[in-house]
Scaffold this active site. Structure first.
Site, PDB file in Angstrom:
ATOM      1  N   HIS A  90      -2.643   8.520  -1.536  1.00 24.40           N
ATOM      2  CA  HIS A  90      -3.466   7.790  -2.512  1.00 24.40           C
ATOM      3  C   HIS A  90      -3.877   6.454  -1.922  1.00 24.40           C
ATOM      4  O   HIS A  90      -3.147   5.858  -1.123  1.00 24.40           O
ATOM      5  CB  HIS A  90      -2.743   7.610  -3.853  1.00 24.40           C
ATOM      6  N   ASP A  92      -5.145   3.846  -4.013  1.00 24.50           N
ATOM      7  CA  ASP A  92      -4.938   2.732  -4.937  1.00 24.50           C
ATOM      8  C   ASP A  92      -3.568   2.124  -4.681  1.00 24.50           C
ATOM      9  O   ASP A  92      -2.664   2.778  -4.164  1.00 24.50           O
ATOM     10  CB  ASP A  92      -5.077   3.193  -6.384  1.00 24.50           C
ATOM     11  N   ASP A 123       2.533   2.236   1.041  1.00 25.18           N
ATOM     12  CA  ASP A 123       2.345   2.956  -0.220  1.00 25.18           C
ATOM     13  C   ASP A 123       0.943   2.744  -0.756  1.00 25.18           C
ATOM     14  O   ASP A 123       0.715   1.844  -1.531  1.00 25.18           O
ATOM     15  CB  ASP A 123       3.399   2.455  -1.222  1.00 25.18           C
ATOM     16  N   GLU A 156      -2.963   6.750  -8.659  1.00 21.94           N
ATOM     17  CA  GLU A 156      -1.564   7.177  -8.730  1.00 21.94           C
ATOM     18  C   GLU A 156      -0.664   6.075  -9.264  1.00 21.94           C
ATOM     19  O   GLU A 156       0.231   6.330 -10.072  1.00 21.94           O
ATOM     20  CB  GLU A 156      -1.096   7.616  -7.337  1.00 21.94           C
ATOM     21  N   GLU A 157      -0.892   4.853  -8.838  1.00 18.32           N
ATOM     22  CA  GLU A 157      -0.015   3.760  -9.231  1.00 18.32           C
ATOM     23  C   GLU A 157      -0.125   3.420 -10.717  1.00 18.32           C
ATOM     24  O   GLU A 157       0.815   2.884 -11.308  1.00 18.32           O
ATOM     25  CB  GLU A 157      -0.303   2.504  -8.400  1.00 18.32           C
ATOM     26  N   HIS A 423       5.795  -2.025  -3.745  1.00 15.61           N
ATOM     27  CA  HIS A 423       5.664  -2.596  -5.090  1.00 15.61           C
ATOM     28  C   HIS A 423       6.152  -4.040  -5.163  1.00 15.61           C
ATOM     29  O   HIS A 423       6.038  -4.662  -6.226  1.00 15.61           O
ATOM     30  CB  HIS A 423       6.394  -1.758  -6.157  1.00 15.61           C
TER      31      HIS A 423
END
Length: 453
Positions: A90, A92, A123, A156-157, A423
């Site tokens: 992904h 995003d 990520d 996705e996030e 994150h």
């Protein structure tokens, strides 16, 4: 790492990988238009479209998904009769949080202490580059031996389910013999790991109201019900004295039988301050991979600076609940909602709004594709055997794909090992992991094709 011709080609591709990852990281592609312009996500998606076309992909398309975001699809034909492998990542990313807390600008890929820093580096923009590098290396060594589908998700996030709903409406699009999800990570740097389970998640916004408007705390405090105090009571009810998650009716006593996570290693990885205890009971692996976990992600209330002496009329919070395999996310949402409503003190009015949801996932690690991946990882990591671990995070699409294609093998690898700090501020990726996993994926595609022929 192996010194094979394929390994040398992967190594030679690393400067290009760094350049392209820097280009991707530069897009502020947070899939929330309230935080960053939608054009940033559209630009990142456009970059991937052009990369796939330049690498010979056919049927490259921007998919407008029901949540208002875009996913990128492409197809690369292989030899006649070859199996089909779907590669997922992904583009995003999570918001950067406090940009001033970063040691370098979050959207500028920066090399420091042997790692590359930037939001999305691991990520999962690094996952996009991982797939591209593996395929490019194969093309220099006899060609890609399988049919390849690539799908790169755009939300996705946020957990808003756009690609899941699109896949359900177009089930033929992502059919494959096996799927490689490039959004997991090794248990730690240098230890090859396949992820066997993912927790599902539900995301809810809870609002508490008690008054028609804020009141002077001296004139009314002591009798007027404070909505912020009520919200604090509600949130506190979600944890037992030891910090374990307690949602009425939700089981929280399962155990993990696989790879264990030593407590001292976890404390170091999580950067727990000296003298601060961990929460919950059972092994660390039980708590991370086999049991539910609630987190208060944010609270809307006045900041300390500028606060006035008021009794608050309303307050709200965003709550994440991770749910382990074997627990239905919809049922967990129902239980969480009922718990929040019942926990409100003083008759405070509570409204709960579901923001996102995704089911948990459990892979079949005994499938033939796992044997191919184990052999590929063993070669890429100098003879180290592949480990099987869980992951406490969620990739909602996994369960959707498992439901749509029950005969398809699904493998999870990726770049999000503990040092990556996904994150959080100062997210980074290990260039060594990117190189080894790119080689491993290329070797896997070769082995998988040979075993299916």
């Amino acid at each position: 790492m192996s010194d094979s011709p394929l390994a040398r080609t992967v190594a030679a591709l690393q400067p290009r990988a760094r350049t392209e990852l820097a280009e991707l990281v530069a897009f502020r592609s947070v899939a929330d238009p309230e935080q960053f312009p939608k054009s940033e996500c559209e630009a990142a998606a456009g970059w991937i479209v052009e990369a796939l076309r330049a690498d010979g992909f056919q049927d490259v398309a921007l998919l407008d998904t029901p949540d208002g975001t875009q996913s990128v699809y492409g197809f690369l034909p292989g030899p006649e009769g070859a199996p089909t492998v779907l590669l997922y990542a992904h583009y995003d990313v999570q918001p950067p949080l406090d940009e001033a807390a970063w040691d370098s600008p979050p959207f500028t890929l920066t090399e420091r202490d042997g790692r590359w820093y930037g939001r999305g580096a691991a990520d999962c923009k690094g996952g996009v580059i991982l797939h591209l590098t593996a395929l490019r290396a194969l093309r220099e060594h006899g060609g890609v031996p399988v049919n390849v589908k690539v799908i790169v998700e755009g939300s996705e996030e946020q957990g808003t389910g756009g690609l899941e709903r699109y896949a359900e409406a177009h089930p033929e699009l992502l059919t494959a013999d096996t799927i490689v999800i490039g959004d997991a990570g090794n248990f730690r740097v240098g230890l090859p790991t396949a992820t066997a389970t993912l927790r599902g998640m539900t995301l809810v916004r809870v609002s508490v109201d008690t008054l028609a408007g804020n009141l002077h705390s001296g004139q009314f405090g002591g009798a007027a019900p404070d909505a912020l105090a009520a919200l604090i009571r509600v949130l506190d009810s979600l944890r037992a004295e030891d910090g374990s998650t307690t949602v009425d009716g939700l089981a929280a006593d399962a155990t993990w039988q696989g790879l264990q996570y030593p407590e001292e290693e976890f404390r170091k990885d999580a950067k727990v301050l000296d003298g601060v205890g961990l929460i919950g009971d059972g092994t660390i692996a039980d708590r991370l991979w086999a049991r539910p976990a609630v987190t208060v992600l944010g609270i809307d209330c006045p900041p300390v600076v500028g606060a006035t002496p008021s009794v608050h009329a309303g307050a709200r919070a965003l709550i994440s609940l991770r749910v382990p395999p074997g627990t239905d996310a919809a049922e967990a949402t129902r239980l969480l909602t009922a718990h929040l409503e019942n926990a409100a003190p003083w008759g405070a009015r509570v409204a709960v709004e579901q923001v996102g949801q995704g089911q948990a996932f459990r892979a079949d690690t005994g499938s033939p594709a796992y044997a191919s991946m184990a052999a590929a990882l063993r070669e890429a990591y100098d003879g180290q055997e592949m480990q099987i671990a869980g992951m406490g995070g969620s990739i909602p699409l996994c369960n959707t794909l498992a439901s749509l294609y029950p005969e398809t093998e699904i493998l999870l690898i990726g770049l999000s090992e503990p040092d990556a700090q996904i994150h959080a501020v100062n997210e980074s990726v290990s260039p060594e992991e990117l190189e080894r996993l790119s080689l491993a994926e290329a070797l896997f595609l070769q082995r998988y094709a040979a075993e299916r022929s």
